[in-house]
Motif scaffolding. Structure first.
Motif, short mmCIF file in Angstrom:
data_model
loop_
_atom_site.label_atom_id
_atom_site.label_comp_id
_atom_site.label_asym_id
_atom_site.label_seq_id
_atom_site.Cartn_x
_atom_site.Cartn_y
_atom_site.Cartn_z
N TRP A 177 0.83 -1.20 0.00
CA TRP A 177 0.00 0.00 0.00
C TRP A 177 0.87 1.25 0.00
O TRP A 177 0.56 2.24 -0.68
CB TRP A 177 -0.93 -0.01 1.21
N ALA A 178 1.95 1.23 0.77
CA ALA A 178 2.86 2.39 0.82
C ALA A 178 3.49 2.64 -0.54
O ALA A 178 3.60 3.78 -0.99
CB ALA A 178 3.93 2.17 1.88
N ILE A 179 3.90 1.57 -1.23
CA ILE A 179 4.48 1.73 -2.56
C ILE A 179 3.45 2.33 -3.52
O ILE A 179 3.74 3.27 -4.27
CB ILE A 179 5.00 0.39 -3.11
N GLY A 180 2.23 1.81 -3.49
CA GLY A 180 1.19 2.33 -4.35
C GLY A 180 0.87 3.79 -4.06
O GLY A 180 0.65 4.58 -4.98
N THR A 181 0.84 4.15 -2.78
CA THR A 181 0.55 5.52 -2.38
C THR A 181 1.64 6.48 -2.87
O THR A 181 1.35 7.57 -3.38
CB THR A 181 0.41 5.61 -0.86
N LEU A 182 2.90 6.09 -2.71
CA LEU A 182 4.01 6.93 -3.13
C LEU A 182 4.17 6.96 -4.65
O LEU A 182 4.66 7.94 -5.22
CB LEU A 182 5.31 6.45 -2.48
N LEU A 183 3.74 5.88 -5.32
CA LEU A 183 3.84 5.83 -6.77
C LEU A 183 2.76 6.67 -7.45
O LEU A 183 3.00 7.25 -8.53
CB LEU A 183 3.72 4.37 -7.24
N ALA A 184 1.57 6.76 -6.84
CA ALA A 184 0.42 7.40 -7.48
C ALA A 184 0.71 8.83 -7.97
O ALA A 184 0.36 9.17 -9.10
CB ALA A 184 -0.78 7.39 -6.54
N PRO A 185 1.36 9.70 -7.17
CA PRO A 185 1.62 11.05 -7.67
C PRO A 185 2.67 11.10 -8.78
O PRO A 185 2.85 12.15 -9.40
CB PRO A 185 2.11 11.80 -6.43
N ARG A 186 3.36 10.01 -9.02
CA ARG A 186 4.46 10.00 -9.98
C ARG A 186 4.08 9.39 -11.32
O ARG A 186 4.92 9.23 -12.19
CB ARG A 186 5.66 9.25 -9.38
N VAL A 187 2.83 8.98 -11.47
CA VAL A 187 2.36 8.40 -12.72
C VAL A 187 1.16 9.18 -13.23
O VAL A 187 0.57 9.98 -12.49
CB VAL A 187 1.99 6.91 -12.56
N SER A 188 0.80 8.96 -14.47
CA SER A 188 -0.32 9.67 -15.10
C SER A 188 -1.62 8.95 -14.80
O SER A 188 -1.85 7.84 -15.30
CB SER A 188 -0.09 9.75 -16.62
N LEU A 189 -2.46 9.57 -13.96
CA LEU A 189 -3.75 8.99 -13.59
C LEU A 189 -4.88 9.87 -14.11
O LEU A 189 -4.75 11.09 -14.20
CB LEU A 189 -3.87 8.87 -12.07
#
Length: 306
Positions: A177-189
């Protein structure tokens, strides 16, 4: 479940603010008990997958019907990766872990997410050294986890090995969950609602594929589920995934991060009370001490964020 936008510049209505907070406090705190009810007599991964496919279909359909533009292929890929990290892995581990340890302990371990966010952001994603107060909170939190899951003290459902399996699954889920949370602002959503819908659809579909491979189910096993499991699943769809998430998303735009993070302190308390009242869960004095120490650690981490 998505990148958090910056808070709005206007001051939100206090009634709306506290209504949203209460929703996140109570509804998200209750999800642990209803996951337990949902999976008492049904395979956990299968029920979790159906929950997210249903919730994702509702959110995606609502977003499209209200005029949200279609996501691009790149946005589908990014949202799918985040959905797998947050829902397939993290929530899949939580759903299985609750089969081994009390729901209150599971909620407390889930509340230690700031420890993983702080550590990963320090050593990998952000390369940002935490403040001394946050580091103190990290140490206190880890001490709390040790007392919380100490095998000879925790009252679980299947002995020492079951306790360790459950705690290990939820800890690994926190890491994902921590990886997903930190990754989210760094990818195009894509925009908020459709992004959440895609994450749930992809995460739920992957979870269903895994379930069909490892659990004794078919795609239509939901038709054989008892009424209690079906009712719990729809509670989680409506109150956990849709209303709870909508309240959280609103708070992310309108409340300070410090106020928003208080859900990590309240959810475990709600989960422990509900587990004791409705699931007959028992906690040793050692586990309660560990819970208090762990929560103090989370509070210090939150107060110590830059």
């Amino acid at each position: 479940m998505q990148a958090i936008t910056s808070p709005a510049t206007t001051t939100p209505n206090r009634i709306t603010l506290w209504s949203a907070l209460t929703s996140v406090y109570i509804l998200w705190g209750s999800t642990y008990l209803f996951i337990h009810f949902m999976t008492e007599r049904m395979p956990p991964l299968y029920m979790a997958s159906i929950r997210y496919i249903v919730a994702g279909s509702i959110l995606y359909g609502y977003a499209r019907l209200t005029g949200t533009k279609r996501a691009t292929r790149a946005e589908w890929k990014s949202a799918g990766v985040v959905g797998i990290l947050l829902l397939t892995i993290a929530n899949g581990c939580l759903t299985v872990g609750i089969q081994y340890i009390p729901t209150g302990v599971a909620a407390l371990l889930g509340g230690m997410l700031p420890v993983f966010l702080l550590t990963l952001n320090w050593v990998s994603f952000g390369r940002q050294r935490p403040t001394n107060l946050a580091l103190a909170g990290l140490i206190v939190g880890l001490v709390g986890i040790y007392f919380l899951i100490k095998p000879d003290k925790m009252q679980g459902t299947g002995g020492v090995h079951a306790n360790l399996i459950g705690a290990g699954l939820i800890t690994f889920g926190n890491f994902s969950w921590a990886i997903g949370t930190l990754l989210a602002p760094r990818v195009s959503l894509p925009s908020g609602t459709i992004s959440s819908g895609i994450q749930m659809l992809v995460g739920g579909t992957v979870l269903l594929i895994i379930s069909l491979c490892v659990e004794p189910v078919t795609p239509w096993s939901i038709l054989d589920a008892p009424a209690k499991a079906i009712g719990s699943m729809f509670y989680l769809v409506i109150f956990g995934s849709i209303i709870g998430f909508s309240s959280y998303a609103w708070l992310a735009r309108n409340a300070s991060p410090q106020l928003l993070s208080t859900y990590a302190f309240v959810n475990p308390v709600v989960a422990m009370l509900l587990g004791a009242l409705f699931a007959g869960e028992i906690f040793s004095s050692q586990s309660l001490i560990g819970a208090i120490v762990a929560l103090i650690g989370v509070i210090l981490i939150t107060l110590g964020r830059k």
